[in-house]
Design an enzyme around this catalytic site. Structure first.
Site, PDB file in Angstrom:
ATOM      1  N   PHE A 543       0.943  -1.153   0.029  1.00 30.88           N
ATOM      2  CA  PHE A 543      -0.066   0.035   0.046  1.00 30.88           C
ATOM      3  C   PHE A 543       0.891   1.160  -0.116  1.00 30.88           C
ATOM      4  CE2 PHE A 543      -2.897  -3.135   1.780  1.00 30.88           C
ATOM      5  CZ  PHE A 543      -3.998  -2.905   1.086  1.00 30.88           C
ATOM      6  N   HIS A 544       2.226   1.056   0.255  1.00 27.56           N
ATOM      7  CA  HIS A 544       3.062   2.412   0.387  1.00 27.56           C
ATOM      8  C   HIS A 544       4.395   2.199  -0.712  1.00 27.56           C
ATOM      9  CE1 HIS A 544       1.303   2.545   4.611  1.00 27.56           C
ATOM     10  NE2 HIS A 544       0.564   2.978   3.591  1.00 27.56           N
ATOM     11  N   PRO A 545       4.082   2.253  -1.904  1.00 29.68           N
ATOM     12  CA  PRO A 545       5.114   2.015  -2.558  1.00 29.68           C
ATOM     13  C   PRO A 545       6.088   3.385  -2.261  1.00 29.68           C
ATOM     14  CG  PRO A 545       3.310   2.605  -4.221  1.00 29.68           C
ATOM     15  CD  PRO A 545       2.874   2.226  -2.741  1.00 29.68           C
TER      16      PRO A 545
END
Length: 607
Positions: A543-545
């Site tokens: 969810f947090h590239p």
């Protein structure tokens, strides 16, 4: 192939006229898939008739020749296959059926504060050579909006190009289609099916995240200072972080607004003697606990950048252009230029004294590499981290209604697992059903009792790194969890399962395929050995590239692209290491810091 659709729907209790209605709706949905997914889905529909039975061990029979028992076994094996490609293709084959089967009513929504102003915006045109913007910002999320806001208020001529559109409250399926990069089809298949989500719309990912707003710890900032060899000073970022927390504002919500799913988990932790759960602060001082954070807040109480920064930026003269895609950037003597495409397909060019690329950690590398910006463009796209995340499902004897209240309201850090960050999450069944880790009768049983299901999630501060490259307009991601990462997640999931059993769960479901997923007692769960799990067994998402154009590798300490004169990057791609928390506050702080540097009001740091 129509036979497959009818037989599959019959497994879920749908037949006759209703099945025909669902199939027609599914076909309409599939036609709107982004290329190449739409064409691939059409091919799969016809290939599945002969290949699916063979690939799932049902013999050289067509789907139409399978007995009911064989068909159910084929469905189960394909759904939980350890072969990432088979599982992902079978998911794509059924995805439009899921969307149609679990359709939702349109949510009630309030008008967006930007809607009227965007309708009055002037049409884009290629600027004459003597018309120069002070700043062109590519992207309107946590990295792009604050720097545009600050410089517009300082009297600078600023324009924002945003590929996506205005984010409004939508059904789950429509939100994924409209407001996520490539309709949320982006994934790595390197070791298991691992979807990686990123927002696409005004506000970027801030418009579709859970609202959790945390600053990185002092220890994290010191680690960044060491990693960047002093290019990013630990003490320097503190004032900007504090300013973001107050600007948004970030507040701790009342416990009365939290999802019951998280509160049940907290009860279990306390029963185990783990009493250190905490309420997560969020970027809202007026949250109503509607529970649709990831699909567009219906009342706009979440202070995403389209609410917190863009209205004031536009009031100060900033031009905001949704639906406009930046195609390339040229760094030239005395300035830079951006070639862009308007919603009608026409192309134009903007001239600027400076360009800030804030397209996100997956898309920013595409621009850096295709435009060959600076001297380190070949390194862009490397160093990808994603905060891999997974969740536990628990069947409770009482009704939970986990979708009511703040989904991500509670946090917990197990002291024995320093890389695990547990954060509550509740996903509506239209989004969770396609990737649920069981199939057949077990799946139908869980879905029938979904209002009794509680869930809690966790993310990992991973050791692994991957990379992203673009081909034919699609992000190709290579990412594989290290063995230690898999072990940490497995241990964390076991702790979460123990907590739910301590809270009275009658059954829990761990996110595993190819390994046992369902447990009916704490005694059964005690036999689960985390070290037996493989990366291919995990059902998880990113969810947090982040980290794909990091400080010291692609950009310098001032976020300027190394080797360029007039191009900077500001989004999650510049993070040198994981922030250890949801990253939006950190990125906004870096954006305000960049604004000070561009105005000459902040410190200048060499690479």
């Amino acid at each position: 192939m129509v036979l497959f659709e009818h037989r599959w729907l019959a497994l879920h209790g749908v037949s006759g006229e209703k099945a025909r209605t669902v199939i027609l709706a599914a076909q309409a949905r599939a036609r709107r898939y982004p290329a190449p997914m739409g064409a691939l889905h059409w091919v799969l529909k016809w290939a599945a008739e002969l290949l699916l039975p063979l690939l799932t061990g049902q013999g050289p029979l067509p789907v139409s020749g399978l007995s009911q028992k064989q068909f159910e076994e084929m469905d189960r094996r394909a759904h939980v296959s350890r072969i990432p490609l088979l599982r992902s293709l079978y998911l794509l084959l059924r995805l439009p059926l899921w969307d149609a089967l679990f359709s939702e009513a349109d949510p009630v929504r309030l008008p967006h504060p930007l809607a009227d102003r965007l309708e009055r915006r002037p049409p884009p045109r290629s600027a004459p050579p003597d018309e120069i913007y002070d700043l062109v910002v590519i992207g309107s999320g946590a990295g792009g909006a604050p720097v545009a806001w600050e410089l517009a208020r300082a009297g600078k001529k600023v324009v924002i190009l945003e590929e996506g559109s205005l984010v409004q409250a939508e059904t789950t399926a429509e939100a994924l289609r409209k407001n996520y990069l490539r309709q949320a089809f982006v994934a790595s298949l390197s070791a298991g099916l691992l979807p990686i989500l990123a927002g696409r719309g005004l506000g970027g990912t801030t418009a579709v995240n859970m609202g959790t707003s945390l600053a990185p710890s002092p220890e994290t900032l010191l680690a960044w200072e060491k990693k960047t060899q002093g290019a990013l000073q630990a003490t320097e970022l503190g004032p900007y972080l504090a300013r973001v927390l107050e600007l948004l504002p970030v507040r701790t919500p009342s416990r009365e607004l939290l999802s019951r799913a998280g509160l049940i988990f907290e009860e279990g932790l306390e029963a185990l003697g783990r009493g250190e759960a905490y309420v997560l602060p969020r970027n809202s001082d007026s949250c109503q606990g509607i529970g649709r954070c990831a699909f567009g807040c219906p009342v706009h109480s979440k202070r995403s950048t389209d609410i917190s920064f863009l209205p004031e930026a536009m009031d100060a003269g900033c031009l905001v252009l949704p639906g406009h895609e930046a195609l390339s950037v040229r760094d030239e003597a005395g300035g830079a230029s951006v070639s862009a495409r308007a919603p009608d397909g026409s192309r134009y060019r903007l001239n600027a004294r400076h360009v800030v690329i804030s397209a996100g950690a997956l898309s920013t590398p595409k621009l850096l590499r295709s435009s060959r910006l600076g001297t380190r463009w070949r390194a862009a796209g490397n160093g990808l981290r994603i905060h891999p995340a997974a969740k536990v499902f628990a069947l409770m004897p009482e009704k939970v209604d986990g979708g009511r209240g703040i989904p991500q309201g509670l946090g917990y850090r197990p002291p024995e697992l320093p890389r695990i960050v547990m954060e509550g999450v509740f996903t509506p069944y239209p989004a969770v059903a396609p990737v649920f880790p069981v199939a057949g009768m077990s799946f139908r049983s869980w879905m029938a009792s979904y209002d009794h299901v509680a869930t809690f999630g966790m993310m990992l501060i991973e050791r692994a790194e991957g990379r992203v490259r673009w081909a034919a307009g699609w992000p190709l991601i290579s990412y594989r969890l290290q063995a230690e990462d898999v072990l940490d997640l497995a241990r964390g999931l076991k702790v979460a399962g123990e907590a739910y059993f301590a809270a009275g769960a009658t059954k829990i479901l761990l996110p595993f395929v190819g390994a046992r997923a369902e447990y009916s007692s704490k005694e059964e769960l005690s036999h689960f050995r985390p070290e037996s799990l493989r990366s291919e067994d995990l059902v998880c998402s990113g969810f947090h590239p982040q980290g794909t154009a990091s400080i010291g590798r692609v950009v310098d300490g001032n976020l300027r692209v190394i080797g360029s004169r007039n191009v900077s990057v500001c989004d999650a791609s510049v993070l040198p290491l994981s922030p250890g928390v949801n990253p939006q506050v950190t990125i906004m702080a870096l954006s305000l810091r960049l604004a000070d540097h561009l105005r000459g009001a902040g410190p200048s740091v060499s690479a």
